[in-house]
Design a protein around this motif. Structure first.
Motif, short mmCIF file in Angstrom:
data_model
loop_
_atom_site.label_atom_id
_atom_site.label_comp_id
_atom_site.label_asym_id
_atom_site.label_seq_id
_atom_site.Cartn_x
_atom_site.Cartn_y
_atom_site.Cartn_z
N LYS A 1 0.86 -1.42 0.20
CA LYS A 1 -0.25 -0.11 0.12
C LYS A 1 0.69 1.28 -0.14
O LYS A 1 0.63 2.12 -0.63
CB LYS A 1 -0.98 -0.10 1.12
CG LYS A 1 -1.81 1.18 1.29
CD LYS A 1 -2.82 1.24 2.54
CE LYS A 1 -3.64 2.36 2.62
NZ LYS A 1 -4.76 2.23 3.81
N GLN A 2 1.92 1.31 0.77
CA GLN A 2 2.81 2.35 0.86
C GLN A 2 3.55 2.61 -0.49
O GLN A 2 3.60 3.77 -0.86
CB GLN A 2 3.84 2.10 1.85
CG GLN A 2 4.58 3.46 2.04
CD GLN A 2 5.76 3.21 3.11
OE1 GLN A 2 5.65 2.28 4.01
NE2 GLN A 2 6.64 3.99 3.16
N ILE A 3 3.95 1.61 -1.08
CA ILE A 3 4.62 1.90 -2.50
C ILE A 3 3.52 2.22 -3.53
O ILE A 3 3.81 3.03 -4.47
CB ILE A 3 5.25 0.49 -2.86
CG1 ILE A 3 6.68 0.02 -2.03
CG2 ILE A 3 5.62 0.57 -4.28
CD1 ILE A 3 7.23 -1.01 -2.25
N CYS A 4 2.24 1.58 -3.53
CA CYS A 4 1.49 1.88 -4.48
C CYS A 4 0.50 3.02 -4.43
O CYS A 4 0.09 3.62 -5.33
CB CYS A 4 0.47 0.60 -4.82
SG CYS A 4 1.38 -0.74 -5.24
N VAL A 5 0.58 3.33 -3.16
CA VAL A 5 -0.42 4.70 -3.06
C VAL A 5 0.41 5.80 -2.32
O VAL A 5 0.43 6.91 -3.04
CB VAL A 5 -1.59 4.41 -2.01
CG1 VAL A 5 -2.28 5.71 -1.51
CG2 VAL A 5 -2.42 3.15 -2.39
N LYS A 6 0.89 5.81 -1.41
CA LYS A 6 1.73 6.95 -0.61
C LYS A 6 2.89 7.18 -1.29
O LYS A 6 3.22 8.43 -1.84
CB LYS A 6 2.13 6.44 0.71
CG LYS A 6 0.89 6.27 1.75
CD LYS A 6 1.32 6.05 3.03
CE LYS A 6 0.12 5.89 3.93
NZ LYS A 6 0.61 5.63 5.51
N ASP A 7 3.59 6.17 -2.03
CA ASP A 7 5.07 6.46 -2.37
C ASP A 7 4.99 6.23 -3.87
O ASP A 7 6.07 5.97 -4.55
CB ASP A 7 6.08 5.89 -1.88
CG ASP A 7 6.53 6.45 -0.48
OD1 ASP A 7 6.07 7.37 -0.11
OD2 ASP A 7 6.78 5.57 0.55
N PHE A 8 3.78 6.21 -4.55
CA PHE A 8 3.82 5.98 -5.91
C PHE A 8 4.62 6.61 -6.90
O PHE A 8 5.10 6.23 -7.93
CB PHE A 8 2.23 5.94 -6.40
CG PHE A 8 1.65 7.42 -6.69
CD1 PHE A 8 1.74 7.89 -7.99
CD2 PHE A 8 1.21 8.24 -5.94
CE1 PHE A 8 1.30 9.05 -8.47
CE2 PHE A 8 0.72 9.38 -6.09
CZ PHE A 8 0.87 9.76 -7.48
#
Length: 234
Positions: free
Chosen positions: A107-114
Motif C-alpha cells: 500500500k505504501q509503495i502503490c499509494v503513498k510513494d507511488f
C-alpha cells in the motif's frame, strides 16, 4: 646440428604458446562463469535480503523455461517460498526483483510513494500497438503521472461501489443465460464465455453501454473489443 637445435627450440616455443593459450582460455572461462553465473546472483545477499532457491542462469524461472511448471505455478511457488518476511529477493534470469508480501508495504509503495515508482517493466515495445502502449503498465515518467492523474478520479470509493452494482447485474445475466438452457449437461467454452462477460462488464462500467454478448453474439462493442484485444490483427 644448428637446424636440429632450431627445430627443438621451435617445438619448445610451440608448447609454451599452447600452454599460454590454454591458460588464457581457462582464465577467460572462469571469468565468464563468474560474471554470468555467480556475480549477478550476489545482488540480494550483498544487501542482506533473503532469497529463495534459484538456479544460476535461469534464476527463479527454471521451471517455466524447462517446462516443468506453468507461469501461474511458478508465481505461486515464488510467493510462498519464503515465509514470515515483509519482502524478499528473486531473480528473473539475471535481473534481481523484489517480492513484496506485506500489505502495508504494498500500500505504501502503490499509494503513498507511488511517485517514486513510475516505471514498470515493459513486456511490449513502446510502439507495438498504439492503444496498448498508452496504458499505465507501459507508460513511463511524466506520461505515466499524467495518465494516472486522469484515471484516479474514476476509481473513488463511491464510483467503485457503483461499478460493483453493474458487475453484479452482468453476473446475474451470465448465470441466467446458462440456467435457461435446462440441460443435464451443458458444454461451455470458458474462454469465449468469460471474454463475453468481461466485455459486458467493461461496456457498462466504463462506457455506460448495455450489451448482452452471450445473447447478441455479434454486437458492435464486442467485435470492436475483440479487434483491440488482438492488437489490431483481424
Amino acid at each position: 646440428m644448428a637446424s636440429y637445435k632450431f627445430l627443438l627450440l621451435g617445438d619448445k616455443v610451440h608448447r609454451i604458446l599452447r600452454k599460454m593459450i590454454a591458460f588464457v582460455l581457462l582464465i577467460f572461462t572462469v571469468a565468464l562463469i563468474y560474471f554470468v553465473a555467480v556475480k549477478p546472483y550476489k545482488y540480494w545477499s550483498n544487501r542482506r535480503v533473503k532469497t529463495g532457491k534459484f538456479v544460476p542462469i535461469f534464476g527463479n524461472n527454471a521451471g517455466v523455461v524447462l517446462g516443468t511448471e506453468s507461469f501461474a505455478d511458478t508465481t505461486r511457488r515464488i510467493y510462498n517460498e519464503v515465509q514470515d518476511v515483509r519482502y524478499y529477493g528473486v531473480y528473473q534470469f539475471q535481473l534481481p526483483s523484489l517480492v513484496l508480501k506485506s500489505p502495508e508495504l504494498i500500500k505504501q509503495i502503490c499509494v503513498k510513494d507511488f511517485d517514486h515508482f513510475l516505471n514498470h517493466k515493459n513486456a511490449l515495445g513502446g510502439d507495438v500497438d498504439e492503444l496498448w502502449s498508452k496504458n499505465l503498465f507501459t507508460l513511463k515518467g511524466q506520461s505515466w503521472k499524467d495518465m494516472r492523474s486522469i484515471l484516479s478520479p474514476s476509481f473513488t470509493s463511491s464510483k467503485m461501489k457503483a461499478m460493483f452494482t453493474y458487475i453484479c447485474q452482468k453476473a446475474d445475466l451470465f448465470a441466467k443465460h446458462f440456467i435457461k438452457m435446462k440441460g443435464d449437461v451443458i458444454e461451455v467454452e470458458f474462454k469465449d464465455a468469460f471474454t463475453r462477460y468481461t466485455n459486458d462488464v467493461i461496456a457498462s462500467t466504463a462506457f455506460g453501454i448495455h450489451v448482452d454478448s452471450l445473447k447478441d453474439r455479434e454486437n458492435e462493442f464486442y467485435l470492436m473489443g475483440r479487434v483491440a484485444g488482438n492488437f489490431g490483427t483481424p
